[in-house]
Design a protein around this motif. Structure first.
Motif, PDB file in Angstrom:
ATOM      1  N   LEU A   1       0.871  -1.177   0.000  1.00 25.49           N
ATOM      2  CA  LEU A   1       0.000   0.000   0.000  1.00 25.49           C
ATOM      3  C   LEU A   1       0.901   1.218   0.000  1.00 25.49           C
ATOM      4  CD1 LEU A   1      -2.190  -1.323   2.914  1.00 25.49           C
ATOM      5  CD2 LEU A   1      -2.641  -1.598   0.472  1.00 25.49           C
ATOM      6  N   GLY A   2       0.434   2.332  -0.499  1.00 26.10           N
ATOM      7  CA  GLY A   2       1.333   3.484  -0.567  1.00 26.10           C
ATOM      8  C   GLY A   2       1.234   4.421   0.609  1.00 26.10           C
ATOM      9  N   THR A   3       1.186   3.886   1.814  1.00 26.05           N
ATOM     10  CA  THR A   3       1.025   4.763   2.969  1.00 26.05           C
ATOM     11  C   THR A   3       1.955   4.344   4.093  1.00 26.05           C
ATOM     12  OG1 THR A   3      -0.623   5.754   4.440  1.00 26.05           O
ATOM     13  CG2 THR A   3      -0.907   3.458   3.897  1.00 26.05           C
ATOM     14  N   SER A   4       2.006   5.184   5.127  1.00 25.51           N
ATOM     15  CA  SER A   4       2.986   4.974   6.189  1.00 25.51           C
ATOM     16  C   SER A   4       2.670   3.744   7.031  1.00 25.51           C
ATOM     17  CB  SER A   4       3.006   6.186   7.106  1.00 25.51           C
ATOM     18  OG  SER A   4       1.796   6.253   7.824  1.00 25.51           O
ATOM     19  N   GLN A   5       3.674   3.273   7.711  1.00 21.05           N
ATOM     20  CA  GLN A   5       3.501   2.127   8.602  1.00 21.05           C
ATOM     21  C   GLN A   5       2.524   2.475   9.707  1.00 21.05           C
ATOM     22  OE1 GLN A   5       5.241   1.996  11.966  1.00 21.05           O
ATOM     23  NE2 GLN A   5       3.864   0.274  12.312  1.00 21.05           N
ATOM     24  N   ALA A   6       2.620   3.690  10.203  1.00 17.46           N
ATOM     25  CA  ALA A   6       1.724   4.086  11.291  1.00 17.46           C
ATOM     26  C   ALA A   6       0.274   4.041  10.833  1.00 17.46           C
ATOM     27  CB  ALA A   6       2.070   5.480  11.771  1.00 17.46           C
ATOM     28  N   ASN A   7       0.062   4.494   9.625  1.00 14.77           N
ATOM     29  CA  ASN A   7      -1.306   4.517   9.137  1.00 14.77           C
ATOM     30  C   ASN A   7      -1.836   3.117   8.877  1.00 14.77           C
ATOM     31  OD1 ASN A   7      -3.672   5.807   8.336  1.00 14.77           O
ATOM     32  ND2 ASN A   7      -3.061   5.769   6.188  1.00 14.77           N
ATOM     33  N   VAL A   8      -1.019   2.280   8.298  1.00 15.90           N
ATOM     34  CA  VAL A   8      -1.455   0.899   8.075  1.00 15.90           C
ATOM     35  C   VAL A   8      -1.809   0.266   9.406  1.00 15.90           C
ATOM     36  CG1 VAL A   8      -0.700  -1.376   7.323  1.00 15.90           C
ATOM     37  CG2 VAL A   8      -0.155   0.618   5.941  1.00 15.90           C
ATOM     38  N   SER A   9      -0.957   0.483  10.371  1.00 16.31           N
ATOM     39  CA  SER A   9      -1.179  -0.105  11.684  1.00 16.31           C
ATOM     40  C   SER A   9      -2.504   0.378  12.276  1.00 16.31           C
ATOM     41  CB  SER A   9      -0.023   0.276  12.586  1.00 16.31           C
ATOM     42  OG  SER A   9       0.143  -0.672  13.609  1.00 16.31           O
ATOM     43  N   LYS A  10      -2.757   1.646  12.118  1.00 19.32           N
ATOM     44  CA  LYS A  10      -3.994   2.184  12.671  1.00 19.32           C
ATOM     45  C   LYS A  10      -5.226   1.616  11.979  1.00 19.32           C
ATOM     46  CE  LYS A  10      -3.973   6.466  13.826  1.00 19.32           C
ATOM     47  NZ  LYS A  10      -4.034   7.952  13.855  1.00 19.32           N
ATOM     48  N   GLN A  11      -5.167   1.521  10.674  1.00 15.67           N
ATOM     49  CA  GLN A  11      -6.322   0.989   9.943  1.00 15.67           C
ATOM     50  C   GLN A  11      -6.517  -0.490  10.253  1.00 15.67           C
ATOM     51  OE1 GLN A  11      -8.121   3.263   8.760  1.00 15.67           O
ATOM     52  NE2 GLN A  11      -6.528   4.820   8.924  1.00 15.67           N
ATOM     53  N   LEU A  12      -5.414  -1.195  10.421  1.00 10.85           N
ATOM     54  CA  LEU A  12      -5.526  -2.603  10.799  1.00 10.85           C
ATOM     55  C   LEU A  12      -6.213  -2.737  12.150  1.00 10.85           C
ATOM     56  CD1 LEU A  12      -2.017  -3.886   9.675  1.00 10.85           C
ATOM     57  CD2 LEU A  12      -4.218  -4.635   8.756  1.00 10.85           C
ATOM     58  N   ARG A  13      -5.865  -1.850  13.035  1.00 10.98           N
ATOM     59  CA  ARG A  13      -6.471  -1.913  14.367  1.00 10.98           C
ATOM     60  C   ARG A  13      -7.979  -1.710  14.290  1.00 10.98           C
ATOM     61  NH1 ARG A  13      -7.547  -0.851  19.499  1.00 10.98           N
ATOM     62  NH2 ARG A  13      -5.860  -1.154  20.972  1.00 10.98           N
ATOM     63  N   ILE A  14      -8.390  -0.763  13.471  1.00  6.19           N
ATOM     64  CA  ILE A  14      -9.822  -0.504  13.344  1.00  6.19           C
ATOM     65  C   ILE A  14     -10.544  -1.751  12.844  1.00  6.19           C
ATOM     66  CG2 ILE A  14     -11.524   0.816  12.013  1.00  6.19           C
ATOM     67  CD1 ILE A  14      -9.537   3.189  12.138  1.00  6.19           C
ATOM     68  N   LEU A  15      -9.982  -2.363  11.828  1.00  6.71           N
ATOM     69  CA  LEU A  15     -10.621  -3.565  11.277  1.00  6.71           C
ATOM     70  C   LEU A  15     -10.556  -4.720  12.271  1.00  6.71           C
ATOM     71  CD1 LEU A  15      -9.248  -3.215   7.647  1.00  6.71           C
ATOM     72  CD2 LEU A  15     -11.632  -2.933   8.374  1.00  6.71           C
ATOM     73  N   PHE A  16      -9.467  -4.784  12.996  1.00  3.96           N
ATOM     74  CA  PHE A  16      -9.330  -5.829  14.018  1.00  3.96           C
ATOM     75  C   PHE A  16     -10.334  -5.617  15.149  1.00  3.96           C
ATOM     76  CE2 PHE A  16      -7.460  -7.142  18.087  1.00  3.96           C
ATOM     77  CZ  PHE A  16      -7.306  -8.502  17.849  1.00  3.96           C
TER      78      PHE A  16
END
Lengths: 119, 119
Positions: free
Chosen positions: A56-71
DNA sequence: ATTCTAAATCGCTAATTAACCATATACCGT
DNA sequence: ACGGTATATGGTTAATTAGCGATTTAGAAT
């Protein structure tokens, strides 16, 4: 009618606010391109955060945050493996929803003479 | 293959950002309880803004704004009739989406022993 | 024209949130 | 313990937006 007692039977016309809110919450989860991209990436195989960040073309922090939401909403599950954390789809129903939206968009697009997508 | 030229065929893995954004846009439209309530109200018959205001628990200004959003995205159509404006469903596909989310939520709810909704 | 009613728009506030950078935590190898 | 790598979290900013009250626009009726 086992669950009759706990089942809320609503009238034909009045729909509880709570129900609408729960529906809306699910739609909201799917209303961000980054989260949809994550789901699409995980569709066929679990992946670590790092793999997703690379794709994905975004930061690690952002991926982590979005993963958390889905989790947090139990759309994804996580499995730690040593240093890394792998995420996987727990709710494949989301792909059915995406497919249905695609069909809806394609139906409209047909009127303009082109087919657009397939997820 | 009539539309081959205008059709974007994407690889199995790479999905265009634009497609995800369009999907997300549709989901976003459905991610607010008030808009879902409007759709539900209009499901069986067209209604004027006033009728909707009387039914939904929110201001006329807000109903009007949400109607405009749905209208601008061609989910609703409008018909002026004298003093009033009647809105109607133009995209019944949204109910299929709602039903699918309900099924998804019900599948989860079953694990907790109760059935919740039907839209 | 004036008044009444219906709907849309304006200006505003408060809340939400995606995305970023920087930092912290946790696990591994040495 | 220490350095390196992987992930999560904190803090911030900018953008979006639901909802409200007030106003405007437009049609209908007198």
């Amino acid at each position: 009618m086992k669950n009759a007692q706990r089942t809320k039977k609503q009238g034909t016309d009045e729909l509880q606010r709570g129900v609408l809110e729960r529906l809306a919450t699910v739609f909201k989860l799917l209303s961000e391109p980054t989260r949809l991209a994550i789901l699409h990436e995980l569709r066929n195989r679990s992946q670590s955060v790092g793999e997703l960040v690379a794709t994905l073309g975004t930061s690690q922090a952002n991926v982590s945050k979005q993963l958390r939401i889905l989790f947090d909403h139990s759309i994804l599950g996580r499995k730690q493996s040593g240093n890394q954390v792998f995420y996987e789809i727990l709710e494949p129903g989301v792909f059915g929803l995406c497919a249905e939206v695609c069909r809806l968009l394609n139906r409209r697009a047909e009127n303009n003479g082109h087919i657009q997508y397939d997820i």
